[in-house]
Design an enzyme around this catalytic site. Sequence first.
Site: not given
Length: 416
Positions: A185, A131, A200, A182, A129, A124
């Site tokens: 990548e 969501i 993604k 943060g 992130g 997930e």
Amino acid sequence: MINVAILGYGVVGSGVAEVIRKNSRSIAQRAGEEIQVKRILDIRDFPEGPDSSLLTKDAEVVFGDSSIAIVVETIGGAGIAHEFTKKAFSLKKHVVTSNKELIATHGPELLKMASENCVSYLFEASVGGGIPIIRPLNQCLAANVINGITGILNGTTNYILTQMRKEGRDFSDALKSAQEHGYAEANPTADIEGHDACRKIAILSSIAYNEFVDCNAIYTEGITKISVIDMQYAELMDSVIKLIAMSKKAGDRIFARVSPAIISKGHPLSNVEDVFNAIVVKGDVIGDAMFYGRGAGKLPTASAVVADIIDIVRHFDSYGNNSWPRKDYNNLIDISESETRYFVRVKTRNTEEARKFIRNTFAAPEFLFHIRQEAEGELAFTTEKSTEAELAGKVDALKGIGAIKEVVSVLRIEEE
Ligand code: HSE
């Protein structure tokens, strides 16, 4: 008690340990069992924590421990993370990950291997992130035929574009700030060149269309060439510039693309700012459904990882990995065949001649007025819909005439 091992104690891995510790009681209630981190594998030293009794540099300490039922892979990349994931499956350990590169590249094989070993492979956190989007696509929208997905899928670039547009910050300054938060990548090239968003949209599309969509075959363009001036032109069009990842079904093939695009302020994605991500899914039964939230960062991503762990614990004896069959034909439509409107900006040597040439080359170009036209000898215009191949031919023609010094920007106008 369910024992978990975390492989990779970076931003996300440390977030997972923190969430499990912080919310242990409510997590135990939801999972029906207590969950503890038994081991953390990392080759680095962490003088400031975690508890040194948890840390190990030896993978065998994790894989040789039969009491560890779930492995959280937050190493990233498709190297050692790939080896460790396969090893975990072969030892009948469930795997939860945020590693989009690994899934986008090796999803079909890894999902198959997980099923063959009767364990789950959940990810997930790999898209959006915090969501919820993978589970909704797999489960809540399962009754729909999905016809399209359009999203802002990278927090770093959305943060950078927002900072450039709202604060007038330059690109590198905004990138530095995203890294400090943060969001980025380890190597931010994957963010700014669009590769992260590409992985993604490949994952979401593979789920949505029940077939493997290879990220290496998706046309991908990043945001490094976008300037504050382009944003000002977009503003003149009552629009904004976003890094849009999209895919849609066209018969038995799929069109997918990642690129910056001009979207009108009326578009549902136009107000998605900073590190937020949003995904619009078009289903034949539900219509449009939009998912919105924090798309990057330690705790939002850890939130999704821990939810997957809880899901595994609640359904310990069942596993439900989808398969992503690879088609035996090229299932992706080439970018050259896709059609859209475009925004074009050129620097001129002779503005009037350039304008005449543009009028003769493009059907009904609409010129935009910006103060730079006078000061810098610029022309900017929007075109009617045409294929990418046609547009490329016309842009080449612009580059070939003396009245035009340089083609500065070519941006797609996303209308759906
Ligand atoms: N670098 C990624 C982003 C992290 O900025 O969206 C979350 O996948």
